[in-house]
Every structure is written in structure tokens, then in C-alpha cells.
Design a protein around this motif. Structure first.
Motif, short mmCIF file in Angstrom:
data_model
loop_
_atom_site.label_atom_id
_atom_site.label_comp_id
_atom_site.label_asym_id
_atom_site.label_seq_id
_atom_site.Cartn_x
_atom_site.Cartn_y
_atom_site.Cartn_z
N LEU A 87 45.60 44.26 43.07
CA LEU A 87 44.76 45.21 42.15
C LEU A 87 43.98 44.25 40.95
O LEU A 87 44.64 43.23 40.82
N ARG A 88 43.12 45.04 40.75
CA ARG A 88 42.29 44.19 39.53
C ARG A 88 41.49 45.17 38.69
O ARG A 88 41.33 46.39 39.00
N GLY A 89 41.10 44.47 37.53
CA GLY A 89 40.10 45.10 36.72
C GLY A 89 39.12 44.11 36.49
O GLY A 89 39.13 43.17 37.15
N GLY A 90 37.92 44.66 35.75
CA GLY A 90 37.12 43.76 35.42
C GLY A 90 37.62 42.31 34.72
O GLY A 90 38.62 42.55 33.86
N GLY A 91 37.30 41.19 35.42
CA GLY A 91 37.96 40.04 34.78
C GLY A 91 37.24 38.94 34.61
O GLY A 91 36.02 38.68 35.49
N GLY A 92 37.12 38.01 33.64
CA GLY A 92 36.43 36.64 33.68
C GLY A 92 35.03 37.21 33.32
O GLY A 92 34.55 37.67 32.33
N TYR A 93 34.15 36.36 34.09
CA TYR A 93 32.80 36.59 33.88
C TYR A 93 32.06 37.64 34.65
O TYR A 93 30.84 37.95 34.81
N PRO A 144 32.96 44.05 33.65
CA PRO A 144 34.35 44.49 33.19
C PRO A 144 34.67 45.83 33.76
O PRO A 144 35.76 46.28 33.47
N ASP A 145 33.87 46.57 34.45
CA ASP A 145 34.18 47.95 34.89
C ASP A 145 34.60 47.77 36.48
O ASP A 145 33.81 47.13 37.27
N PRO A 146 35.51 48.55 36.93
CA PRO A 146 36.25 49.47 36.09
C PRO A 146 37.44 48.57 35.36
O PRO A 146 37.83 47.45 35.84
N THR A 147 38.13 49.29 34.47
CA THR A 147 39.27 48.70 33.74
C THR A 147 40.34 48.57 34.74
O THR A 147 40.54 49.31 35.79
N PHE A 148 41.53 47.90 34.47
CA PHE A 148 42.64 47.75 35.09
C PHE A 148 43.30 48.96 35.31
O PHE A 148 43.70 49.63 36.18
N ALA A 149 43.32 49.92 34.17
CA ALA A 149 44.10 51.21 34.09
C ALA A 149 43.32 51.86 35.01
O ALA A 149 44.06 52.97 35.82
N ARG A 196 55.42 47.89 49.06
CA ARG A 196 56.21 46.82 49.03
C ARG A 196 55.78 45.69 47.92
O ARG A 196 56.83 44.81 47.85
N ALA A 197 54.63 45.22 47.90
CA ALA A 197 54.21 44.06 47.25
C ALA A 197 52.89 44.19 46.61
O ALA A 197 52.07 44.87 47.16
N ILE A 198 52.81 43.91 45.33
CA ILE A 198 51.62 44.10 44.62
C ILE A 198 51.28 42.64 43.96
O ILE A 198 51.94 41.84 43.52
N ILE A 199 49.90 42.31 44.15
CA ILE A 199 49.24 41.19 43.36
C ILE A 199 48.35 41.78 42.21
O ILE A 199 47.37 42.47 42.60
N VAL A 200 48.52 41.36 41.01
CA VAL A 200 47.84 41.82 40.06
C VAL A 200 46.88 40.50 39.81
O VAL A 200 47.00 39.39 39.39
N GLU A 201 45.66 40.57 40.42
CA GLU A 201 44.71 39.59 40.45
C GLU A 201 44.17 39.28 39.12
O GLU A 201 43.85 38.18 38.86
#
Length: 320
Positions: A43-49, A52-57, A73-78
Motif C-alpha cells: 500500500l502506498r500514497g504519494g511519497g518522497g519526490y 503526491p497523488d493519490p493520498t494514502f487514505a 494476511r499481510a500488508i506492507i505500507v511502502e
């Protein structure tokens, strides 16, 4: 483990023996997704450089509507938007608030982002206690980054693996860990780091962990990436928890002959299956002594480093 872990995703293709999967981008149509319980969801939102869209929410809401969350069963918040300036409060909060919709979730990795998105020491973390409180059946929690990281003492009956990757782990987090009751925990790994990147603890902060009183099932202990690795080795040499370990890692730090001498002079380590001392500053003679003293132990003495020629400075493996 690759000590350059902060520079890449650890689990780019597989994790826990499962393939990783992401939701299709907004423009992709008809993408075939694996069954919710047969993949690790990144799972990801806009990150770093990045954009930024979409937001994590937004991404999380679409995730819950796209897959069957009851089977996950398993989630990675990237990543989340601007993780170098915005904390992980949003992903932590959303995961905690939606625990009822994710009853099968057993593993969470919070912050598995590459350095191109955010350097490990820049990642703005959060209090991760709500994840343990919301998921009493969680078995694995891994966290990368420590700026703003917090933990409150809790009792958790199911957690088997706990890992904190950082360039500098707050002493308050280490103390809280020593006060947690974790009767099922088998694997504990801490990248303690250095003062320049957030380490503000002392050897005394490790006492609760080294006593082993609240960690009856622990079989692997990693106290790694530390600028006080010699002191830690001396403490480990007399620590009650060591007698029941199967593997021990004091890797990635600035371990030298002084720390190695303490290990050789302390309690027996011949019961260990493996001892990882890689990325170290020990002499050739000391390495020979260790090999002679521990012939039945899988001993990792790779990555022998030399102090800086000018001032004798020793570097940990992962800082910024």
C-alpha cells in the motif's frame, strides 16, 4: 541480510513466501488481481519526490473496496505522502481503525521504502502501539525509520517477530520494549544506530531485554548497527537471555577486539546455532580466536572494516 537495506525495498517480489501485489493504477483497466489471502499487499500514497497523488487514505479506501479485506494476511505500507515531513500517523490510524475489517491480518511492515523515496533516517514514524492493540493476533511487525517512533509497554500474546530498522533508535522505544510482555516472541531485531541519526539511549536501556524476563520464547536476538557495539557485546556476555538463544546478531556496528574479548570471556556461546558479527573492526588474530573457540557455531565474520586512517573513526553500516 543486505546491510544496504535502506537503499532498496527488502521485499520487492516476495515476502513471507508470498508474491507481493499492488492495486492497478487508476488508468489500468481489467487488471487481474490475486486472491486477497494469496498475496502480500503493498500500500502506498504519494511519497518522497514522487507525485503526491493519490493520498494514502485514498489508496487505502480503494484497497478495502477492491479486495476482500477479511482474507488479507499481510500488508506492507511502502510509503505515504511526504514521509520525510509527514508522520506515519495516518497509515497507523487507518490500519488500527479498520482492524475489524482485516481479521486475518498477521503481518505488517510499516515504512518499507527505498532511499530514493526517503532515506531511512528521514522517515517520519509514529506511535506503533495502536497496531499491537488493534491486532491481538498479529504475528509479525516490522518498522523502518525512527524519527518520531514511539512505543508504549503492552502485552501481546501472539507476536512472534518484531523488527525495528533505523539509523538511530530512540532509547525510550528500547526501554518500552523491555517493559512489554511478549510471551510468543521468537525473533527480536533492533538496529540501534548512532547519536547523529537519533540514538539517544544507553546500555541501561537494554536491561529489560537482556534479562529475558518478559521474553520467554525468544530464540533470536539482534542488537545491531550500533556505535556502542563493544559495550553491548560486554553486556550480552553476561545476559541471562543468551543461554536460551539459538542465534545472536551483533552485526552492522563498530564491534572491535574489546567487544570480541568480552564475548570470549563471558558465558559459553557454543550452544548457538549462529553468531553474526559481520561488518566489524576486529583484527585478524581476534577472528582466528573466535573461530577456534566456536567451531560448531555458524560464525559470520564478513565485512571486516578498517578505521578511518585520519582519526580512527568507525562507521556503522546503516545511518542516514
Amino acid at each position: 541480510m543486505d546491510h544496504d537495506a535502506e537503499s532498496r525495498s527488502l521485499y520487492a517480489a516476495t515476502y513471507l513466501g508470498l508474491p507481493t501485489a499492488t492495486l492497478p493504477e487508476g488508468g489500468e483497466q481489467g487488471a487481474r488481481l490475486p486472491a486477497a489471502g494469496e498475496a502480500v499487499w503493498v500500500l502506498r500514497g504519494g511519497g518522497g519526490y514522487a507525485d503526491p497523488d493519490p493520498t494514502f487514505a485514498d489508496h487505502f479506501a480503494r484497497f478495502l473496496d477492491t479486495v476482500d479485506p477479511a482474507e488479507v494476511r499481510a500488508i506492507i505500507v511502502e510509503s505515504w505522502e511526504e514521509p520525510y515531513s509527514i508522520s506515519a500517523d495516518v497509515p497507523v490510524g487507518l490500519l488500527a481503525e479498520n482492524a475489524g475489517r482485516l481479521p486475518a491480518l498477521r503481518s505488517i511492515f510499516l515504512g518499507d521504502m527505498e532511499s530514493e523515496v526517503c532515506e531511512i533516517s528521514w522517515i517520519k514514524q509514529a506511535d506503533v502501539t495502536p497496531l499491537l492493540e488493534a491486532y491481538p493476533k498479529l504475528e509479525r511487525l516490522e518498522v523502518r525509520g525512527s524519527d518520531g517512533l514511539a512505543l508504549r509497554p503492552v502485552r501481546h500474546e501472539a507476536l512472534k517477530m518484531l523488527r525495528f530498522e533505523s539509523g538511530g533508535l530512540p532509547g525510550a522505544v528500547v526501554r518500552a520494549l523491555g517493559e512489554c510482555d511478549l510471551p510468543a516472541l521468537e525473533h527480536l531485531e533492533l538496529w540501534l544506530g548512532e547519536e547523529s541519526y537519533g540514538w539517544d539511549g544507553t546500555l541501561a536501556d537494554l536491561e529489560g531485554i537482556l534479562s529475558g524476563a518478559r521474553l520467554p520464547a525468544l530464540r533470536h536476538l539482534g542488537l545491531q548497527d550500533s556505535e556502542i557495539q563493544d559495550e553491548i557485546a560486554a553486556a550480552v556476555a553476561a545476559a541471562p537471555i543468551v543461554a536460551r538463544l539459538e542465534s545472536l546478531s551483533l552485526s552492522m556496528g563498530v564491534l572491535g577486539d574489546e567487544g570480541a574479548e568480552a564475548l570470549l570471556s563471558g558465558q559459553p556461546l557454543t550452544h548457538l546455532r549462529s553468531l553474526d558479527l559481520s561488518h566489524h573492526y576486529m583484527s585478524d588474530d581476534m577472528m582466528k580466536r573466535l573461530r577456534a573457540a566456536l567451531p560448531g557455531v555458524e560464525l559470520d565474520l564478513s565485512e571486516q572494516e578498517a578505521p578511518d586512517d585520519e582519526d580512527g573513526w568507525r562507521y556503522i553500516a546503516v545511518g542516514e
